[in-house]
Design a protein around this motif. Structure first.
Motif, PDB file in Angstrom:
ATOM      1  N   ASP A   1       0.950  -1.237  -0.028  1.00  0.00           N
ATOM      2  CA  ASP A   1       0.116  -0.266  -0.040  1.00  0.00           C
ATOM      3  C   ASP A   1       0.838   1.275   0.287  1.00  0.00           C
ATOM      4  O   ASP A   1       0.921   2.120  -0.605  1.00  0.00           O
ATOM      5  N   ASP A   2       1.925   1.221   1.548  1.00  0.00           N
ATOM      6  CA  ASP A   2       2.426   2.116   0.595  1.00  0.00           C
ATOM      7  C   ASP A   2       3.368   3.117  -0.557  1.00  0.00           C
ATOM      8  O   ASP A   2       4.254   4.183  -0.280  1.00  0.00           O
ATOM      9  N   LEU A   3       3.983   1.849  -1.447  1.00  0.00           N
ATOM     10  CA  LEU A   3       4.215   2.488  -2.374  1.00  0.00           C
ATOM     11  C   LEU A   3       3.203   2.181  -3.488  1.00  0.00           C
ATOM     12  O   LEU A   3       3.836   3.305  -4.780  1.00  0.00           O
ATOM     13  N   ILE A   4       1.927   2.495  -3.686  1.00  0.00           N
ATOM     14  CA  ILE A   4       1.209   1.874  -4.699  1.00  0.00           C
ATOM     15  C   ILE A   4       0.677   3.439  -5.446  1.00  0.00           C
ATOM     16  O   ILE A   4       0.783   3.354  -6.384  1.00  0.00           O
ATOM     17  N   ASN A   5       0.924   4.633  -4.760  1.00  0.00           N
ATOM     18  CA  ASN A   5       0.259   5.754  -5.369  1.00  0.00           C
ATOM     19  C   ASN A   5       1.479   6.707  -6.275  1.00  0.00           C
ATOM     20  O   ASN A   5       1.261   7.769  -6.850  1.00  0.00           O
ATOM     21  N   THR A   6       2.184   5.838  -6.505  1.00  0.00           N
ATOM     22  CA  THR A   6       3.216   6.018  -7.198  1.00  0.00           C
ATOM     23  C   THR A   6       3.564   5.445  -8.562  1.00  0.00           C
ATOM     24  O   THR A   6       3.629   4.239  -8.507  1.00  0.00           O
ATOM     25  N   PRO A   7       3.880   5.567  -9.717  1.00  0.00           N
ATOM     26  CA  PRO A   7       3.550   4.553 -11.056  1.00  0.00           C
ATOM     27  C   PRO A   7       4.659   4.390 -11.068  1.00  0.00           C
ATOM     28  O   PRO A   7       6.170   4.927 -10.251  1.00  0.00           O
ATOM     29  N   TYR A   8       5.249   3.767 -11.642  1.00  0.00           N
ATOM     30  CA  TYR A   8       6.282   2.645 -12.351  1.00  0.00           C
ATOM     31  C   TYR A   8       6.885   3.048 -13.769  1.00  0.00           C
ATOM     32  O   TYR A   8       5.894   3.007 -14.114  1.00  0.00           O
ATOM     33  N   ALA A   9       8.354   3.357 -13.780  1.00  0.00           N
ATOM     34  CA  ALA A   9       8.735   3.717 -14.240  1.00  0.00           C
ATOM     35  C   ALA A   9       9.251   2.523 -16.030  1.00  0.00           C
ATOM     36  O   ALA A   9       9.205   1.030 -15.133  1.00  0.00           O
ATOM     37  N   LEU A  10       9.487   2.903 -16.585  1.00  0.00           N
ATOM     38  CA  LEU A  10       9.292   1.909 -18.113  1.00  0.00           C
ATOM     39  C   LEU A  10      10.605   2.038 -18.129  1.00  0.00           C
ATOM     40  O   LEU A  10      11.564   3.129 -18.524  1.00  0.00           O
ATOM     41  N   ILE A  11      11.638   0.894 -18.213  1.00  0.00           N
ATOM     42  CA  ILE A  11      13.246   0.845 -18.570  1.00  0.00           C
ATOM     43  C   ILE A  11      12.737   0.839 -20.215  1.00  0.00           C
ATOM     44  O   ILE A  11      12.864   0.137 -20.969  1.00  0.00           O
ATOM     45  N   GLU A  12      13.874   1.892 -20.543  1.00  0.00           N
ATOM     46  CA  GLU A  12      14.161   2.655 -22.171  1.00  0.00           C
ATOM     47  C   GLU A  12      14.994   1.034 -22.356  1.00  0.00           C
ATOM     48  O   GLU A  12      15.746   0.829 -21.831  1.00  0.00           O
ATOM     49  N   PRO A  13      15.282   0.552 -23.404  1.00  0.00           N
ATOM     50  CA  PRO A  13      16.617  -1.000 -23.780  1.00  0.00           C
ATOM     51  C   PRO A  13      17.634  -0.035 -23.417  1.00  0.00           C
ATOM     52  O   PRO A  13      18.067   0.922 -24.053  1.00  0.00           O
ATOM     53  N   GLN A  14      18.699  -0.525 -23.190  1.00  0.00           N
ATOM     54  CA  GLN A  14      20.236  -0.952 -22.952  1.00  0.00           C
ATOM     55  C   GLN A  14      19.968   0.712 -21.765  1.00  0.00           C
ATOM     56  O   GLN A  14      20.948   1.218 -22.138  1.00  0.00           O
ATOM     57  N   SER A  15      19.130   1.750 -21.358  1.00  0.00           N
ATOM     58  CA  SER A  15      19.520   2.215 -20.157  1.00  0.00           C
ATOM     59  C   SER A  15      19.940   2.061 -19.212  1.00  0.00           C
ATOM     60  O   SER A  15      21.084   3.348 -18.328  1.00  0.00           O
ATOM     61  N   LEU A  16      19.691   1.300 -18.258  1.00  0.00           N
ATOM     62  CA  LEU A  16      20.823   1.132 -17.520  1.00  0.00           C
ATOM     63  C   LEU A  16      21.229   0.836 -17.310  1.00  0.00           C
ATOM     64  O   LEU A  16      22.428  -0.046 -16.759  1.00  0.00           O
ATOM     65  N   THR A  17      22.756   1.892 -17.454  1.00  0.00           N
ATOM     66  CA  THR A  17      23.962   1.507 -18.215  1.00  0.00           C
ATOM     67  C   THR A  17      24.941   1.653 -16.649  1.00  0.00           C
ATOM     68  O   THR A  17      26.264   0.677 -16.296  1.00  0.00           O
ATOM     69  N   GLY A  18      24.192   1.953 -16.004  1.00  0.00           N
ATOM     70  CA  GLY A  18      25.530   2.224 -14.520  1.00  0.00           C
ATOM     71  C   GLY A  18      25.589   0.780 -13.501  1.00  0.00           C
ATOM     72  O   GLY A  18      24.216  -0.078 -13.703  1.00  0.00           O
ATOM     73  N   ARG A  19      25.937   0.777 -12.708  1.00  0.00           N
ATOM     74  CA  ARG A  19      25.891  -0.526 -11.546  1.00  0.00           C
ATOM     75  C   ARG A  19      26.674  -0.536 -10.338  1.00  0.00           C
ATOM     76  O   ARG A  19      27.518   0.792  -9.979  1.00  0.00           O
ATOM     77  N   LEU A  20      25.578  -0.917  -9.379  1.00  0.00           N
ATOM     78  CA  LEU A  20      25.772  -1.203  -8.122  1.00  0.00           C
ATOM     79  C   LEU A  20      25.727  -2.530  -7.098  1.00  0.00           C
ATOM     80  O   LEU A  20      24.862  -3.365  -7.429  1.00  0.00           O
ATOM     81  N   ASN A  21      27.086  -2.180  -6.670  1.00  0.00           N
ATOM     82  CA  ASN A  21      27.526  -4.352  -6.320  1.00  0.00           C
ATOM     83  C   ASN A  21      27.277  -3.267  -4.249  1.00  0.00           C
ATOM     84  O   ASN A  21      27.484  -2.777  -3.869  1.00  0.00           O
TER      85      ASN A  21
END
Lengths: 120, 372
Positions: free
Chosen positions: B231-251
């Motif tokens: 419920d707490d997450l629901i009022n915000t739309p989800y982002a659509l991810i453009e192909p190959q757009s998430l080029t960063g990495r987090l470890n």
């Protein structure tokens, strides 16, 4: 003197005719959910008892189909927003068609009862 | 009014965005009006509320009925295919399963989406004892154990439900998941490369090692779990991810389980606008990006937006949502971009792959450490 309320209809029978029931109630001035369920009850001496669980999904379905439109307005008692529904033109047509269908159906069914003499 | 809040939350569970907000207002109005009537009849506030809620019936019936009405998600108008990237890497599949190839692409109006080869999907469903009727643009899918007749999803109620590419027809992955979930099937995603969609024992093997397609499937367990407590997450739309757009990495290093799937929920500050059912403009400044990854023992690496470095992990969804509240609209947002003083609130979740209340558990920030 009031008569005893009729036995509520079978759930499937009610479900099968819910749209017709709602369109019939909604015609005329705008009405919100609580009003609709109360009208269904009072006009039929408690025969139609529409629970919120079937009422709102059905109203939203009718709206999606374009048969009713809705508008938020202030509730008469609490001042909270309520969503009032009115029939659209196509909803009015749908009501006429379904009403005629239902009348024909019950008339024809009645003939079968007369024919077999099983019921009056 | 706590009981009313609880009722409304349960009754609107599983709905999304505008449909949820409107139903919430509508039900609150109904309850407030009825309570007032009982008050006028002499009941005190508490009795009036109790009596009203008793009259309403089970909240799950409202939410269940509503899910049949509001197909998820609303994706806007269908558009012309602009770029469709076929996933070309295949690896060995579990024995005995029919194979379904997938593509991930972007459309001007519907945005990025994942699609499955329709003929292969049909074969896989039939092999699993199910049936697919109609063409991809109006297919109805039935699997053993499905409840309720599901009409085919057509282009008018699900824009972009199918596309044709190089003579092959593809069916939108979300439309498949929606069909399975609305037939009340128990659906679970398992595996990573060549993941399997398991619907009450019927298995559909997706032939891909493209993380975007796999990410789509796992992110769907967050977006489409009709009964999950998000419920707490629901009022915000989800982002659509453009192909190959998430080029960063987090470890991260920490108590990560080998082969388990984890998700980062990252807020994006970006103006979005859309139209509601009446053609009225709606908009905001926040959407949520779900990025998922399969962990190694003790570590996990996520695909994230480029230069994503200022963030803070939260330990529960309510605090996360509270931290995001000011950012819902541009006018109230303290900053227009995340920075070291205003880090992005982020949730790290462990996913079960199951569509349901157990779709995720929050990973405690104390148990993980960021790695360069």
């Amino acid at each position: 003197m009031s008569t005893a309320p009729p036995t509520p209809p079978d759930a499937n029978l009610l479900r099968g005719h819910l749209d017709l029931i709602l369109l019939s109630i909604i015609q005329g001035p705008p009405k919100y959910g609580l009003e609709i369920s109360k009208l269904a009850q009072t006009a039929t001496d408690g025969y139609f008892d529409l629970k919120v669980g079937s009422l709102y999904p059905a109203l939203h379905r009718l709206e999606k189909a374009g048969f009713v439109r809705s508008e938020f307005t202030s509730g008469p008692r609490s001042g909270n927003q309520v969503k009032a529904y009115t029939l659209t033109e196509s909803g009015g047509r749908e009501l006429s068609v379904r009403r005629a269908e239902f009348q024909t159906f019950t008339q024809q069914l009645g003939k079968l009862w007369t024919l077999t003499g099983g019921m009056t | 009014m706590k009981q009313t809040e609880q009722y409304v939350r349960q009754a609107t569970r599983g709905l999304w965005g505008k449909a949820r907000r409107e139903l919430k207002t509508e039900l609150e109005g109904h309850i407030a009006e009825r309570c007032q009537e009982f008050r006028l009849a002499g009941l005190n506030a508490e009795e009036a509320e109790r009596q009203t809620l008793r009259e309403l019936g089970a909240p799950a019936q409202v939410s269940g009925g509503m899910l049949d009405v509001h197909a998820f998600p609303a994706l806007g108008k269908a558009g012309v295919l602009s770029a469709l990237l076929a996933t070309a890497v295949f690896s060995a599949l579990p024995q005995g399963l029919a194979q379904v190839q997938s593509i991930y692409g972007s459309f001007p109006n519907t945005g990025p989406a994942s699609y499955l080869d329709f003929e292969q999907l049909k074969a896989a469903i039939e092999k699993a004892g199910g049936q697919v009727n109609g063409s991809a643009s109006n297919a109805s899918i039935a699997l053993p154990g499905a409840v309720g007749g599901m009409n085919g999803l057509s282009e008018s109620d699900w824009p972009g439900v199918s596309v044709t590419q190089n003579g092959k027809t593809y069916y939108q992955t979300d439309a498949l998941l929606y069909s399975l979930l609305s037939s009340k099937l128990d659906v679970r995603i398992s595996g990573w490369a060549n993941p399997v969609v398991n619907a009450d024992g019927a298995k559909i093997a997706i032939e891909t090692s493209d993380w975007q397609t796999i990410n789509w499937l796992y992110a769907s367990t967050l977006k489409m779990s009709f009964s999950m407590p998000r419920d707490d997450l629901i009022n915000t739309p989800y982002a659509l991810i453009e192909p190959q757009s998430l080029t960063g990495r987090l470890n991260f290093k920490g108590a990560f389980q080998k082969a388990a799937v984890y998700a980062l929920v990252i807020p994006k500050l970006v103006n979005w606008t859309g139209m509601d059912a009446k053609g009225k403009s709606v908009g905001g400044f926040l959407n949520l990006l779900n990025t998922t990854a399969q962990a190694q023992a003790g570590s996990v690496q996520f695909h994230v937006p480029p230069d994503f470095k200022d963030y803070k992990l939260y330990s529960n969804p309510s605090e996360f949502q509270k931290a995001l509240e000011p950012y819902q609209q541009l006018v109230t947002a303290p900053v227009a971009q995340w920075n070291a003083q205003h880090p992005a609130p982020v949730l790290l979740l462990k996913l079960s792959g199951h569509f349901g209340p157990d779709a995720y558990t929050v990973v405690s920030p104390a148990s993980v450490k960021k790695q360069p």
